[in-house]
Design a protein around this motif. Structure first.
Motif, PDB file in Angstrom:
ATOM      1  N   ILE A  36       0.860  -1.185   0.000  1.00 34.57           N
ATOM      2  CA  ILE A  36       0.000   0.000   0.000  1.00 34.57           C
ATOM      3  C   ILE A  36       0.892   1.229   0.000  1.00 34.57           C
ATOM      4  CG2 ILE A  36      -1.809   1.268   1.197  1.00 34.57           C
ATOM      5  CD1 ILE A  36      -2.630  -1.471   2.442  1.00 34.57           C
ATOM      6  N   VAL A  37       0.862   1.960  -1.098  1.00 42.76           N
ATOM      7  CA  VAL A  37       1.723   3.122  -1.271  1.00 42.76           C
ATOM      8  C   VAL A  37       1.433   4.147  -0.171  1.00 42.76           C
ATOM      9  CG1 VAL A  37       2.353   5.020  -2.822  1.00 42.76           C
ATOM     10  CG2 VAL A  37       1.890   2.746  -3.748  1.00 42.76           C
ATOM     11  N   PHE A  66      -2.891   1.892  -4.413  1.00 39.61           N
ATOM     12  CA  PHE A  66      -2.948   3.335  -4.187  1.00 39.61           C
ATOM     13  C   PHE A  66      -4.299   3.648  -3.551  1.00 39.61           C
ATOM     14  CE2 PHE A  66       0.109   2.710  -7.509  1.00 39.61           C
ATOM     15  CZ  PHE A  66       1.069   3.692  -7.314  1.00 39.61           C
ATOM     16  N   ARG A  67      -4.269   4.356  -2.402  1.00 43.87           N
ATOM     17  CA  ARG A  67      -5.488   4.748  -1.692  1.00 43.87           C
ATOM     18  C   ARG A  67      -5.487   6.272  -1.611  1.00 43.87           C
ATOM     19  NH1 ARG A  67      -6.188  -0.176   1.359  1.00 43.87           N
ATOM     20  NH2 ARG A  67      -5.445  -1.731  -0.107  1.00 43.87           N
ATOM     21  N   TYR A  68      -6.582   6.899  -2.091  1.00 43.47           N
ATOM     22  CA  TYR A  68      -6.621   8.357  -2.162  1.00 43.47           C
ATOM     23  C   TYR A  68      -8.052   8.827  -2.373  1.00 43.47           C
ATOM     24  CZ  TYR A  68      -6.718   7.065  -7.088  1.00 43.47           C
ATOM     25  OH  TYR A  68      -7.054   6.472  -8.281  1.00 43.47           O
ATOM     26  N   GLN A  69      -8.242  10.149  -2.262  1.00 42.97           N
ATOM     27  CA  GLN A  69      -9.532  10.765  -2.571  1.00 42.97           C
ATOM     28  C   GLN A  69      -9.675  10.805  -4.094  1.00 42.97           C
ATOM     29  OE1 GLN A  69     -11.107  10.691   0.602  1.00 42.97           O
ATOM     30  NE2 GLN A  69     -12.129  12.414  -0.377  1.00 42.97           N
ATOM     31  N   LYS A  70     -10.649  10.070  -4.623  1.00 42.25           N
ATOM     32  CA  LYS A  70     -10.753   9.969  -6.083  1.00 42.25           C
ATOM     33  C   LYS A  70     -11.165  11.283  -6.745  1.00 42.25           C
ATOM     34  CE  LYS A  70     -15.383   7.964  -6.305  1.00 42.25           C
ATOM     35  NZ  LYS A  70     -16.135   6.829  -6.809  1.00 42.25           N
ATOM     36  N   VAL A  75      -3.843   7.950 -10.629  1.00 43.22           N
ATOM     37  CA  VAL A  75      -2.561   7.257 -10.780  1.00 43.22           C
ATOM     38  C   VAL A  75      -2.358   6.950 -12.253  1.00 43.22           C
ATOM     39  CG1 VAL A  75      -1.220   5.193 -10.192  1.00 43.22           C
ATOM     40  CG2 VAL A  75      -2.783   6.171  -8.510  1.00 43.22           C
ATOM     41  N   TYR A  76      -1.165   7.259 -12.742  1.00 42.00           N
ATOM     42  CA  TYR A  76      -0.768   6.896 -14.110  1.00 42.00           C
ATOM     43  C   TYR A  76       0.507   6.065 -14.030  1.00 42.00           C
ATOM     44  CZ  TYR A  76      -3.967  10.063 -16.524  1.00 42.00           C
ATOM     45  OH  TYR A  76      -5.083  10.679 -17.022  1.00 42.00           O
ATOM     46  N   GLU A  77       0.535   5.003 -14.817  1.00 42.21           N
ATOM     47  CA  GLU A  77       1.799   4.296 -14.998  1.00 42.21           C
ATOM     48  C   GLU A  77       2.432   4.885 -16.249  1.00 42.21           C
ATOM     49  OE1 GLU A  77       3.822  -0.037 -15.943  1.00 42.21           O
ATOM     50  OE2 GLU A  77       1.704   0.017 -15.379  1.00 42.21           O
ATOM     51  N   GLY A  98      -9.675   5.507  -6.499  1.00 44.67           N
ATOM     52  CA  GLY A  98      -9.396   5.835  -5.106  1.00 44.67           C
ATOM     53  C   GLY A  98      -8.897   4.643  -4.312  1.00 44.67           C
ATOM     54  N   LYS A  99      -9.105   3.436  -4.854  1.00 42.05           N
ATOM     55  CA  LYS A  99      -8.583   2.190  -4.261  1.00 42.05           C
ATOM     56  C   LYS A  99      -8.133   1.322  -5.422  1.00 42.05           C
ATOM     57  CE  LYS A  99     -11.246   2.011  -0.021  1.00 42.05           C
ATOM     58  NZ  LYS A  99     -12.201   1.248   0.779  1.00 42.05           N
ATOM     59  N   ASP A 100      -6.959   1.611  -5.927  1.00 44.91           N
ATOM     60  CA  ASP A 100      -6.449   0.941  -7.121  1.00 44.91           C
ATOM     61  C   ASP A 100      -5.455  -0.148  -6.741  1.00 44.91           C
ATOM     62  OD1 ASP A 100      -7.868   2.922  -8.554  1.00 44.91           O
ATOM     63  OD2 ASP A 100      -6.161   4.270  -8.402  1.00 44.91           O
TER      64      ASP A 100
END
Length: 180
Positions: A36-37, A66-70, A75-77, A98-100
């Motif tokens: 979990i980043v 990746f956990r974040y406010q969507k 997130v980009y690779e 938001g939960k990738d």
């Protein structure tokens, strides 16, 4: 044909089958790690993701999450150029739930950035994914190839443990043991 056997033998056979299944399943399962980043701080501004990545070892088959406010981030690779310049041009993948959960399926360096501008403030992470480690090989195994206990110590003994369990059940059946 099995119905003509005494109930104690039938119970013993069922128990042996169940134990054998569990041992085979346990010896073949490989657990992947979900990294979990940012740990409990997630994918947000003000976190040193280089330090976070350096404290983890990534293997093929692991996940990076990746956990974040969507509504704020994504997130980009990207390739190394995109990572260095904070650009999403030519991105390999993008996520915004938001939960990738992103599988790390190849041994290579992966580059991830936030495409909403957070990259310029440090929201980027690069991880090196290693191939799965090979089973241990040792000269000890070659020297003691006929010694089952030595190969058990070197290789973890999955097959040997199963063989020992089966031998134990055969002896129990042969001797008519009532221990099960």
């Amino acid at each position: 044909m099995l119905t003509s056997l005494p109930p104690s033998i039938l119970r013993l056979t069922a128990t042996a089958s169940a134990i054998l299944f569990v041992l085979l399943y346990a010896s073949t399962t490989v657990s992947a790690t979900d990294h979990i980043v940012g740990a409990n701080r997630g994918w947000n501004l003000g976190i040193n993701y280089t330090l976070w990545a350096n404290n983890h070892t990534f293997y093929v088959g692991d996940l990076i999450s990746f956990r974040y406010q969507k509504t704020q981030y994504n997130v980009y690779e990207v390739n190394q150029t995109g990572y260095d310049n904070c650009t999403t041009e030519g991105a390999v993948g993008n996520w915004s739930s938001g939960k990738d959960f992103i599988p790390l399926n190849k041994a290579k360096r992966y580059y991830f950035i936030c495409g909403t501008g957070g990259c310029f403030s440090g929201m980027k992470v690069s991880v090196l994914v290693h191939p799965l480690p090979s089973p241990p090989h040792s000269s000890l195994a070659a020297e003691h190839s006929s010694d089952t206990s030595a190969s058990s110590a070197v290789y973890g003994g999955g097959v040997e443990v199963i063989g020992a369990v089966l031998r134990m059940f055969v002896v129990a059946i042969w001797c008519g043991s009532g221990w099960i």
